[in-house]
Design an enzyme around this catalytic site. Structure first.
Site, PDB file in Angstrom:
ATOM      1  N   ASP A  28      11.182 -62.019 -12.633  1.00  0.00           N
ATOM      2  CA  ASP A  28      11.042 -62.719 -11.351  1.00  0.00           C
ATOM      3  C   ASP A  28      10.807 -64.219 -11.558  1.00  0.00           C
ATOM      4  O   ASP A  28      10.229 -64.623 -12.569  1.00  0.00           O
ATOM      5  CB  ASP A  28       9.872 -62.101 -10.573  1.00  0.00           C
ATOM      6  CG  ASP A  28       9.903 -62.465  -9.104  1.00  0.00           C
ATOM      7  OD1 ASP A  28      10.932 -63.006  -8.639  1.00  0.00           O
ATOM      8  OD2 ASP A  28       8.893 -62.236  -8.419  1.00  0.00           O
ATOM      9  N   HIS A  45      19.193 -68.055 -12.274  1.00  0.00           N
ATOM     10  CA  HIS A  45      19.699 -66.771 -12.780  1.00  0.00           C
ATOM     11  C   HIS A  45      20.434 -66.994 -14.113  1.00  0.00           C
ATOM     12  O   HIS A  45      20.317 -66.196 -15.040  1.00  0.00           O
ATOM     13  CB  HIS A  45      20.633 -66.119 -11.769  1.00  0.00           C
ATOM     14  CG  HIS A  45      19.969 -65.803 -10.460  1.00  0.00           C
ATOM     15  ND1 HIS A  45      18.722 -65.228 -10.388  1.00  0.00           N
ATOM     16  CD2 HIS A  45      20.380 -65.983  -9.181  1.00  0.00           C
ATOM     17  CE1 HIS A  45      18.395 -65.059  -9.107  1.00  0.00           C
ATOM     18  NE2 HIS A  45      19.386 -65.519  -8.356  1.00  0.00           N
ATOM     19  N   LEU A 139      17.940 -50.327 -30.410  1.00  0.00           N
ATOM     20  CA  LEU A 139      17.321 -50.538 -29.090  1.00  0.00           C
ATOM     21  C   LEU A 139      18.260 -50.104 -27.965  1.00  0.00           C
ATOM     22  O   LEU A 139      19.438 -50.447 -27.969  1.00  0.00           O
ATOM     23  CB  LEU A 139      17.004 -52.036 -28.919  1.00  0.00           C
ATOM     24  CG  LEU A 139      16.392 -52.421 -27.574  1.00  0.00           C
ATOM     25  CD1 LEU A 139      14.922 -52.034 -27.514  1.00  0.00           C
ATOM     26  CD2 LEU A 139      16.550 -53.924 -27.318  1.00  0.00           C
TER      27      LEU A 139
HETATM   28  C1  FPP Z   1      14.376 -62.459  -9.340  1.00  0.00           C
HETATM   29  O1  FPP Z   1      14.121 -63.825  -9.213  1.00  0.00           O
HETATM   30  C2  FPP Z   1      15.546 -62.274 -10.163  1.00  0.00           C
HETATM   31  C3  FPP Z   1      16.647 -61.565  -9.797  1.00  0.00           C
HETATM   32  C4  FPP Z   1      16.770 -60.879  -8.508  1.00  0.00           C
HETATM   33  C5  FPP Z   1      17.797 -61.479 -10.684  1.00  0.00           C
HETATM   34  C6  FPP Z   1      17.461 -61.326 -12.115  1.00  0.00           C
HETATM   35  C7  FPP Z   1      18.674 -61.443 -12.925  1.00  0.00           C
HETATM   36  C8  FPP Z   1      18.728 -62.057 -14.126  1.00  0.00           C
HETATM   37  C9  FPP Z   1      17.567 -62.642 -14.805  1.00  0.00           C
HETATM   38  C10 FPP Z   1      19.980 -62.102 -14.889  1.00  0.00           C
HETATM   39  C11 FPP Z   1      20.532 -60.731 -15.035  1.00  0.00           C
HETATM   40  C12 FPP Z   1      21.466 -60.669 -16.100  1.00  0.00           C
HETATM   41  C13 FPP Z   1      22.258 -59.623 -16.358  1.00  0.00           C
HETATM   42  C14 FPP Z   1      22.960 -59.632 -17.624  1.00  0.00           C
HETATM   43  C15 FPP Z   1      22.464 -58.516 -15.432  1.00  0.00           C
HETATM   44  P1  FPP Z   1      14.214 -64.488  -7.783  1.00  0.00           P
HETATM   45  O2  FPP Z   1      15.611 -64.971  -7.606  1.00  0.00           O
HETATM   46  O3  FPP Z   1      13.746 -63.537  -6.750  1.00  0.00           O
HETATM   47  O4  FPP Z   1      13.240 -65.686  -7.957  1.00  0.00           O
HETATM   48  P2  FPP Z   1      12.274 -66.302  -6.839  1.00  0.00           P
HETATM   49  O5  FPP Z   1      11.290 -65.222  -6.487  1.00  0.00           O
HETATM   50  O6  FPP Z   1      11.635 -67.458  -7.547  1.00  0.00           O
HETATM   51  O7  FPP Z   1      13.140 -66.732  -5.701  1.00  0.00           O
END
Ligand code: FPP
Length: 248
Positions: A28, A45, A139
């Site tokens: 997050d 992201h 893994l």
């Molecule tokens: C939450 O942060 C994050 C997500 C919903 C997406 C997480 C995805 C990645 C880290 C990359 C994934 C990679 C692959 C290979 C599938 P948020 O956007 O809710 O952050 P915020 O709470 O600060 O707005």
């Protein structure tokens, strides 16, 4: 700046302790990371993918068998279409960029969630990644995509009810393992350690059944800043906990 010496020391410390076999992470804080820099959310992201690579590098040689990453929840469809489209491209990008490293490190890819609800190109990328790594024995890296803990339990309840209706199963004889056999994680042990980044102290519908006895670790670090050192600190904290599983 990362201090290599401190990192090596922390690694030595955790090597001598009990390893969590399964680590699950709620990644997050990508949006806030980007906002702080005046960048679009998707930049967070993109940077979040780098944090995944750091975790994989950090776990090399450690006795952690499963890593499950919450990449897209059933609730994340509520985000703007452009952000959803971007997120749906990430599995393909990640597998495309990392497959050589994944193979070199004997990592086996997996997915949990309702894959049928993902766009065809995302499904194709995941299926190719799973197929290419299916004989790997190191893994197991699971991406939770279009995943929701309540939905997972709901479809398990439906599956068991169908078996009862067919006369295959006696409702009063349903066991924990009958339920577990209907979950996406049927071939994966429950997480020992759940990490959530970004300072939010909640579970957000992640692995609701499976985390019954997991140790929970919350850190203020935003996911794109998460490093090997943060991971080792979480493991060190896990090793200091006294897990009693309801006993004394
Ligand atoms: C939450 O942060 C994050 C997500 C919903 C997406 C997480 C995805 C990645 C880290 C990359 C994934 C990679 C692959 C290979 C599938 P948020 O956007 O809710 O952050 P915020 O709470 O600060 O707005």
């Amino acid at each position: 700046m990362l201090n290599r010496w401190q990192l090596a020391r922390q690694l030595e410390t955790i090597r001598s302790g009990k390893m969590p076999h399964h680590i699950a992470i709620i990644m997050d804080g990508n949006g806030r990371w980007a906002k702080k820099r005046g960048l679009p959310r998707v930049a967070g992201h993109r940077q979040g993918m780098q944090a995944i690579k750091r975790c994989l590098a950090g776990l090399k040689g450690l006795d952690v068998k499963y890593l499950t990453l919450y990449a897209f929840s059933t609730e994340n469809w509520r985000r703007p279409k452009s952000e959803v489209d971007f997120l749906m491209n990430l599995p393909g990008q990640f597998i495309g960029q990392e497959l050589t490293t994944i193979m070199e490190n004997n990592i086996k890819l997996g997915v949990i969630g309702d894959v049928s609800g993902l766009p065809a190109h995302t499904r194709k990328a995941i299926a190719e990644g799973i197929e290419a790594t299916r004989h790997n024995t190191g893994l197991r890296l699971n991406f939770a995509l279009n995943y929701g803990g309540r939905e997972e339990i709901l479809q398990a309840v439906r599956a068991l009810c169908r078996r009862c209706q067919q006369g295959d199963l006696d409702p009063s004889a349903i066991t924990y393992s009958d339920i577990e056999s209907c979950l996406y994680t049927r071939d994966i042990p429950s997480p020992d350690l759940v990490i959530r980044t970004s300072g939010e102290i909640r579970i957000s519908n992640f692995l609701l059944w499976q985390i019954a006895y997991a140790e929970l670790y919350f850190t203020d670090t935003l996911w794109p800043d998460f490093s090997e050192m943060h991971l080792y600190k979480a493991i060190a904290q896990f090793q200091r906990r006294n897990r009693r599983f309801g006993g004394v």
